[in-house]
Design a protein around this motif. Structure first.
Motif, PDB file in Angstrom:
ATOM      1  N   THR A   6      39.951   6.140  28.502  1.00  0.00           N
ATOM      2  CA  THR A   6      41.257   5.655  28.868  1.00  0.00           C
ATOM      3  C   THR A   6      42.415   6.559  28.321  1.00  0.00           C
ATOM      4  N   LEU A   7      43.701   6.503  28.741  1.00  0.00           N
ATOM      5  CA  LEU A   7      44.990   7.289  28.543  1.00  0.00           C
ATOM      6  C   LEU A   7      45.290   6.919  27.171  1.00  0.00           C
ATOM      7  N   ASP A   8      44.760   5.671  26.216  1.00  0.00           N
ATOM      8  CA  ASP A   8      45.054   5.429  25.104  1.00  0.00           C
ATOM      9  C   ASP A   8      44.350   6.395  23.966  1.00  0.00           C
ATOM     10  N   GLN A   9      43.046   6.711  24.580  1.00  0.00           N
ATOM     11  CA  GLN A   9      42.056   7.679  23.701  1.00  0.00           C
ATOM     12  C   GLN A   9      42.462   8.803  23.863  1.00  0.00           C
ATOM     13  N   TRP A  10      43.127   9.419  24.904  1.00  0.00           N
ATOM     14  CA  TRP A  10      43.772  10.671  25.103  1.00  0.00           C
ATOM     15  C   TRP A  10      44.978  10.879  24.629  1.00  0.00           C
ATOM     16  N   LEU A  11      45.806   9.867  24.327  1.00  0.00           N
ATOM     17  CA  LEU A  11      46.852   9.891  23.440  1.00  0.00           C
ATOM     18  C   LEU A  11      46.705   9.979  22.041  1.00  0.00           C
ATOM     19  N   THR A  12      45.660   9.243  21.670  1.00  0.00           N
ATOM     20  CA  THR A  12      45.290   9.243  20.179  1.00  0.00           C
ATOM     21  C   THR A  12      44.794  10.666  19.872  1.00  0.00           C
ATOM     22  N   LEU A  13      44.324  11.357  20.948  1.00  0.00           N
ATOM     23  CA  LEU A  13      43.769  12.783  20.476  1.00  0.00           C
ATOM     24  C   LEU A  13      44.837  13.820  20.480  1.00  0.00           C
ATOM     25  N   ILE A  14      46.006  13.672  21.343  1.00  0.00           N
ATOM     26  CA  ILE A  14      46.968  14.330  21.633  1.00  0.00           C
ATOM     27  C   ILE A  14      47.787  14.357  20.072  1.00  0.00           C
ATOM     28  N   ALA A  39      38.108   5.327  17.442  1.00  0.00           N
ATOM     29  CA  ALA A  39      38.753   5.708  18.809  1.00  0.00           C
ATOM     30  C   ALA A  39      38.140   7.080  19.220  1.00  0.00           C
ATOM     31  N   ILE A  40      38.314   8.007  18.507  1.00  0.00           N
ATOM     32  CA  ILE A  40      37.953   9.571  18.528  1.00  0.00           C
ATOM     33  C   ILE A  40      36.344   9.510  18.798  1.00  0.00           C
ATOM     34  N   LEU A  43      35.367   8.346  22.125  1.00  0.00           N
ATOM     35  CA  LEU A  43      35.626   9.312  22.920  1.00  0.00           C
ATOM     36  C   LEU A  43      34.523  10.438  23.011  1.00  0.00           C
ATOM     37  N   GLU A  44      33.974  10.769  21.900  1.00  0.00           N
ATOM     38  CA  GLU A  44      33.251  12.129  21.859  1.00  0.00           C
ATOM     39  C   GLU A  44      31.950  11.303  22.219  1.00  0.00           C
ATOM     40  N   GLN A  45      31.502  10.180  22.047  1.00  0.00           N
ATOM     41  CA  GLN A  45      30.539   9.555  22.624  1.00  0.00           C
ATOM     42  C   GLN A  45      30.459   9.602  23.971  1.00  0.00           C
ATOM     43  N   GLN A  46      31.694   9.018  24.786  1.00  0.00           N
ATOM     44  CA  GLN A  46      31.633   8.976  26.124  1.00  0.00           C
ATOM     45  C   GLN A  46      31.484  10.471  27.010  1.00  0.00           C
ATOM     46  N   LEU A  47      32.167  11.139  26.204  1.00  0.00           N
ATOM     47  CA  LEU A  47      31.968  12.702  26.686  1.00  0.00           C
ATOM     48  C   LEU A  47      30.951  13.407  26.592  1.00  0.00           C
ATOM     49  N   GLY A  48      30.228  13.225  25.373  1.00  0.00           N
ATOM     50  CA  GLY A  48      28.919  13.937  24.922  1.00  0.00           C
ATOM     51  C   GLY A  48      29.387  15.137  24.424  1.00  0.00           C
ATOM     52  N   VAL A  49      30.623  15.619  23.815  1.00  0.00           N
ATOM     53  CA  VAL A  49      31.078  16.652  23.275  1.00  0.00           C
ATOM     54  C   VAL A  49      31.755  16.136  21.943  1.00  0.00           C
ATOM     55  N   SER A  67      40.159  22.656  24.969  1.00  0.00           N
ATOM     56  CA  SER A  67      40.048  22.809  26.580  1.00  0.00           C
ATOM     57  C   SER A  67      40.397  21.427  27.267  1.00  0.00           C
ATOM     58  N   LEU A  68      39.889  20.315  26.715  1.00  0.00           N
ATOM     59  CA  LEU A  68      40.020  19.013  27.317  1.00  0.00           C
ATOM     60  C   LEU A  68      41.406  18.600  27.065  1.00  0.00           C
ATOM     61  N   LEU A  69      42.101  18.908  25.997  1.00  0.00           N
ATOM     62  CA  LEU A  69      43.187  18.410  25.942  1.00  0.00           C
ATOM     63  C   LEU A  69      44.205  19.131  26.729  1.00  0.00           C
ATOM     64  N   ARG A  70      44.128  20.430  26.960  1.00  0.00           N
ATOM     65  CA  ARG A  70      45.120  21.090  27.714  1.00  0.00           C
ATOM     66  C   ARG A  70      45.083  20.279  29.289  1.00  0.00           C
ATOM     67  N   ARG A  71      44.044  19.627  29.732  1.00  0.00           N
ATOM     68  CA  ARG A  71      44.028  19.088  30.919  1.00  0.00           C
ATOM     69  C   ARG A  71      44.445  17.605  30.787  1.00  0.00           C
ATOM     70  N   ALA A  72      44.333  17.068  29.580  1.00  0.00           N
ATOM     71  CA  ALA A  72      44.608  15.633  29.367  1.00  0.00           C
ATOM     72  C   ALA A  72      46.293  15.412  29.083  1.00  0.00           C
ATOM     73  N   GLU A  73      46.779  16.364  28.727  1.00  0.00           N
ATOM     74  CA  GLU A  73      48.276  16.301  28.292  1.00  0.00           C
ATOM     75  C   GLU A  73      49.059  16.174  29.198  1.00  0.00           C
ATOM     76  N   PRO A  74      48.915  16.913  30.542  1.00  0.00           N
ATOM     77  CA  PRO A  74      49.656  16.675  31.822  1.00  0.00           C
ATOM     78  C   PRO A  74      49.592  15.241  32.341  1.00  0.00           C
ATOM     79  N   ILE A  75      48.158  14.756  32.193  1.00  0.00           N
ATOM     80  CA  ILE A  75      47.979  13.411  32.968  1.00  0.00           C
ATOM     81  C   ILE A  75      48.689  12.210  32.043  1.00  0.00           C
TER      82      ILE A  75
END
Length: 300
Positions: A6-14, A39-40, A43-49, A67-75
């Motif tokens: 979810t976007l909320d998960q990526w926002l948490t990581l950011i 939440a983190i 997210l790690e379990q869902q992505l497997g990393v 690497s993932l965060l660079r792609r998540a931030e513009p989204i």
């Protein structure tokens, strides 16, 4: 396709990356430390990393996390912009406005205020269209623009003073006219005159002509960029806006010492063609334009 994250998960990581620790990020997001850890981990379990490693009191992103965060931030940024746009649309704020500007106007007078406007109105795009003569008038009468920068006010439409443009007759230093110490209108009759054409739909060409146009030969071009190029090549004489000349290397041209016509001025005005139907975004930009104009004129 159903997304795992979810976007909320990526926002948490950011926020964890920005804050440097889970505790600081929890404070910024107004959530508990435990909620962010959960939440983190999810997210790690869902992505497997693995996304974060702890170094002392700091939470540091792993290489995979970076690497993932660079792609998540513009989204996430785009999602925020979508919500902002939705909020503006719900309030009747336009997603796009159109501004027409007469070709005589100094473009700095438009783009400086636009820069201020865009900084606080991320959800509104702007279309800028250049006009001249009849198309300047038509932009107002036919309500083709939300804001129109015009020369003389159009009948039955209100207009506000925006500035004054000074027109200067110039010619190449290699042109025969440049060798004369004094020039009258008769000297121009046999010389090529460079003029800028009307960009509108001309029903009666005689009504669209402006200024002295008695030369026996004309070179008609689309804009002042072409007019300048033609003057520079020594093809003829032309009246150009003083602000354009100020931005160019004029060492190879000469201002004509024309008796009774060495310079004339054209008033520039702001108009709202849609009057009371003007939207809030266009009204806001209009105020930016007017404020900038007032500052300019106060400094004269």
């Amino acid at each position: 396709m159903r997304l795992k994250t979810t976007l909320d998960q990526w926002l948490t990581l950011i926020e964890v990356d920005k804050a440097g620790s889970i505790q600081a990020a929890a404070s910024r997001l107004n959530k508990s430390h435990t909620t962010l850890i959960y939440a983190i981990k999810k997210l790690e379990q869902q992505l497997g990393v693995s996304l974060i490693r702890v170094e002392g009191r700091r939470a540091v992103l792993t290489d995979d996390g970076k690497s993932l965060l660079r792609r998540a931030e513009p989204i996430v940024d785009q999602a925020n912009e979508l919500e902002l746009l939705g909020s503006q649309l719900s309030k009747g704020i336009e997603s796009e406005i159109t501004v027409t500007i007469d070709h005589l106007c100094n473009r700095d007078w438009l783009y400086r205020p636009i820069s201020e406007f865009l900084a606080s109105n991320a959800g509104t795009s702007i279309q800028v269209r250049e006009t001249s003569l009849s198309s300047t008038r038509d932009a107002v009468i036919n309500q083709q623009a939300d804001i129109a920068i015009i020369t003389l006010p159009v009948t039955n439409y209100l207009a506000e003073a925006f500035g004054v443009v000074t027109m200067i007759p110039v010619v190449s230093r290699h042109h025969p006219l440049a060798q004369k110490s004094s020039i009258c209108s008769e000297d121009l009759l046999s010389e090529t005159q460079i003029i800028v054409r009307d960009l509108g739909h001309i029903e009666d060409p005689d009504e669209q002509d402006v200024g002295w146009l008695k030369s026996q030969q004309r070179l008609t071009v689309d804009n002042f960029d072409h007019a300048w190029a033609a003057v520079s090549q020594g093809l003829g004489f032309c009246r150009l806006p003083e602000h354009i000349l100020a931005s160019l290397d004029t060492t190879q041209v000469k201002k004509l010492p024309l008796l009774g016509g060495a310079r004339y001025q054209v008033p520039i005005h702001l108009s709202l063609p849609k009057a009371v139907q003007t939207g809030p975004a266009a009204s806001a930009l209009y105020e930016f334009l007017l404020a900038d104009a007032n500052r300019r004129m106060d400094n004269i």
